[in-house]
Design an enzyme around this catalytic site. Structure first.
Site, PDB file in Angstrom:
ATOM      1  N   CYS A 155     -10.902   2.784   0.323  1.00 52.17           N
ATOM      2  CA  CYS A 155      -9.468   3.040   0.497  1.00 52.17           C
ATOM      3  C   CYS A 155      -9.085   2.316   1.772  1.00 52.17           C
ATOM      4  CB  CYS A 155      -9.230   4.537   0.644  1.00 52.17           C
ATOM      5  SG  CYS A 155      -7.591   4.969   1.245  1.00 52.17           S
ATOM      6  N   THR A 156      -7.969   1.594   1.735  1.00 53.17           N
ATOM      7  CA  THR A 156      -7.624   0.758   2.884  1.00 53.17           C
ATOM      8  C   THR A 156      -7.183   1.568   4.113  1.00 53.17           C
ATOM      9  OG1 THR A 156      -5.442   0.477   1.886  1.00 53.17           O
ATOM     10  CG2 THR A 156      -7.054  -1.291   1.542  1.00 53.17           C
ATOM     11  N   HIS A 157      -6.972   2.859   3.931  1.00 51.13           N
ATOM     12  CA  HIS A 157      -6.687   3.685   5.107  1.00 51.13           C
ATOM     13  C   HIS A 157      -7.957   3.946   5.930  1.00 51.13           C
ATOM     14  CE1 HIS A 157      -2.800   4.664   3.287  1.00 51.13           C
ATOM     15  NE2 HIS A 157      -2.479   5.352   4.365  1.00 51.13           N
TER      16      HIS A 157
ATOM     17  N   ASP B 251       0.885  -1.172   0.000  1.00 49.94           N
ATOM     18  CA  ASP B 251       0.000   0.000   0.000  1.00 49.94           C
ATOM     19  C   ASP B 251       0.919   1.217   0.000  1.00 49.94           C
ATOM     20  OD1 ASP B 251      -2.362   1.614   0.328  1.00 49.94           O
ATOM     21  OD2 ASP B 251      -1.829   1.851   2.431  1.00 49.94           O
ATOM     22  N   SER B 252       0.311   2.396  -0.123  1.00 50.81           N
ATOM     23  CA  SER B 252       1.111   3.614  -0.091  1.00 50.81           C
ATOM     24  C   SER B 252       1.622   3.924   1.321  1.00 50.81           C
ATOM     25  CB  SER B 252       0.267   4.785  -0.581  1.00 50.81           C
ATOM     26  OG  SER B 252      -0.872   4.918   0.241  1.00 50.81           O
TER      27      SER B 252
ATOM     28  N   CYS C  21      -4.404  -1.502  -1.666  1.00 48.15           N
ATOM     29  CA  CYS C  21      -4.545  -0.069  -1.881  1.00 48.15           C
ATOM     30  C   CYS C  21      -5.675   0.116  -2.896  1.00 48.15           C
ATOM     31  CB  CYS C  21      -3.232   0.484  -2.431  1.00 48.15           C
ATOM     32  SG  CYS C  21      -3.326   2.201  -2.968  1.00 48.15           S
TER      33      CYS C  21
ATOM     34  N   GLU D 210      -2.331   8.821   8.386  1.00 44.59           N
ATOM     35  CA  GLU D 210      -0.862   8.714   8.430  1.00 44.59           C
ATOM     36  C   GLU D 210      -0.289   9.526   9.599  1.00 44.59           C
ATOM     37  OE1 GLU D 210       1.458   6.912   6.500  1.00 44.59           O
ATOM     38  OE2 GLU D 210      -0.245   5.868   5.603  1.00 44.59           O
TER      39      GLU D 210
ATOM     40  N   TYR E 245      -0.943   8.276  -2.742  1.00 44.93           N
ATOM     41  CA  TYR E 245      -1.079   7.916  -4.158  1.00 44.93           C
ATOM     42  C   TYR E 245      -2.342   8.570  -4.751  1.00 44.93           C
ATOM     43  CZ  TYR E 245       2.267   3.959  -3.967  1.00 44.93           C
ATOM     44  OH  TYR E 245       3.376   3.157  -3.856  1.00 44.93           O
ATOM     45  N   GLY E 246      -3.342   8.697  -3.900  1.00 45.29           N
ATOM     46  CA  GLY E 246      -4.693   9.008  -4.374  1.00 45.29           C
ATOM     47  C   GLY E 246      -4.881  10.344  -5.055  1.00 45.29           C
TER      48      GLY E 246
ATOM     49  N   THR F  29      -6.548   2.743  -4.467  1.00 46.22           N
ATOM     50  CA  THR F  29      -6.137   3.573  -5.594  1.00 46.22           C
ATOM     51  C   THR F  29      -5.373   2.759  -6.636  1.00 46.22           C
ATOM     52  OG1 THR F  29      -5.907   5.381  -4.009  1.00 46.22           O
ATOM     53  CG2 THR F  29      -4.966   5.724  -6.196  1.00 46.22           C
TER      54      THR F  29
HETATM   55  N1  DGL Z   1      -4.629   3.052   1.072  1.00 43.32           N
HETATM   56  C1  DGL Z   1      -4.620   3.738  -0.199  1.00 43.32           C
HETATM   57  C2  DGL Z   1      -5.911   3.414  -0.915  1.00 43.32           C
HETATM   58  O1  DGL Z   1      -6.496   2.406  -0.579  1.00 43.32           O
HETATM   59  C3  DGL Z   1      -4.315   5.158   0.059  1.00 43.32           C
HETATM   60  C4  DGL Z   1      -4.085   5.910  -1.165  1.00 43.32           C
HETATM   61  C5  DGL Z   1      -3.236   7.100  -0.995  1.00 43.32           C
HETATM   62  O2  DGL Z   1      -2.066   6.943  -0.685  1.00 43.32           O
HETATM   63  O3  DGL Z   1      -3.747   8.188  -1.249  1.00 43.32           O
HETATM   64  O4  DGL Z   1      -6.373   4.070  -1.816  1.00 43.32           O
END
Ligand code: DGL
Length: 269
Positions: A184-186, A10-11, A73, A152, A42-43, A75
């Protein structure tokens, strides 16, 4: 049987929502996790950049000779997976299919909300697949660019998190969705605040957790289970300083990860 490890990326911290669930669903498996903390988020980036990052993350994980790669992730799963899947000679799974599979089975009133990063929402990945399952389902989507930086920085349940959740979710709540995809996994790290705002009657779909359940089914079907666990069962890599990741990741996983995190130069991959 296949004793190789599972590669997950993931990011940043978000993919740990998938890892936590994989640890529960598949306790014998060994996992290599990469959090691209030096390049998060990343998004909000262009498609080209997300593709470039996804390719290098996969090349890095492939260097461990893993048996499967999980793009934890939303994204990268939405923007890159359809294109890069055929570029690599290894099974790669993303979070979109698993989350949609669960969401369409959950909704009763056929109104599903989708939250994601700007990249994910722009790609239309979730609603395209939902419509394939059932064209009658109405979807309501919302990009939530501030959620990733909140997570984050450890704002899981703070006043700031509550304010931002209210601001982003007001519209989706008003539409009366009964199912909400955390695309989004966050976002599951903000689950308590989101659940409180949306109310009990709305079911939250955690894309990270759903991919873990999907993986279990796939391992059963394709006989991919490990018979033996590595000595270093869980190993974490990041592309920026490891301290923040060790602290927040440890809290979230509810296990000590100090000493298991290493910093790498992802630009080499
Ligand atoms: N966890 C990423 C996702 O699921 C986060 C993307 C990001 O870094 O913006 O989209």
């Amino acid at each position: 049987m296949n004793n190789k490890r599972i590669g997950v990326f993931d990011s940043g911290l978000g993919g740990l929502t998938a890892v936590k669930q994989i640890m529960q669903e598949l306790p014998n498996e060994s996992i290599i996790y990469f959090g691209d903390t030096g390049r998060v988020p990343y998004g909000t980036r262009s498609r080209e950049t997300i593709l470039k990052y996804t390719r290098s993350d996969i090349r890095f994980l492939k260097s461990f000779d893993v048996k499967i790669i999980v793009i934890a992730c939303g994204t990268a799963s939405s923007v890159s997976l359809p294109q890069i899947k055929s570029e690599f000679d290894i099974p790669i799974v993303g979070v979109v299919d698993a989350a949609v599979y669960q969401a369409v089975r959950t909704t009763k009133n056929k109104k599903i909300g989708i939250l994601g990063t700007p990249g994910t929402i722009k790609s239309g990945s979730y609603e395209k697949l939902i419509k394939e399952y059932d064209p009658q389902i109405q979807t309501f989507k919302k990009a939530c660019p501030l959620f990733v930086p909140l997570v984050e920085n450890g704002h899981f349940n703070t006043t700031v998190a509550k304010l931002v959740v209210e601001e982003y979710l007001e519209e989706v709540r008003r539409e009366g969705v009964d199912t909400l995809i955390l695309g989004c996994t966050h976002y599951p790290l903000l689950k308590d605040v989101i659940a409180e705002y949306m109310g009990e009657e709305v079911t939250l779909i955690d894309s990270g957790a759903e991919v873990a359940k999907y993986l279990k089914k796939k391992f059963d079907a394709d006989m991919l289970h490990s018979e033996q666990t590595d000595e270093d069962q869980y190993k974490y890599y990041v592309s920026d300083s490891k301290e923040n990741f060790e602290e927040l990741g440890g809290i979230f996983l509810e296990r000590e990860i100090n000493g298991q995190v290493e910093k790498i130069d992802i630009e080499k991959y």
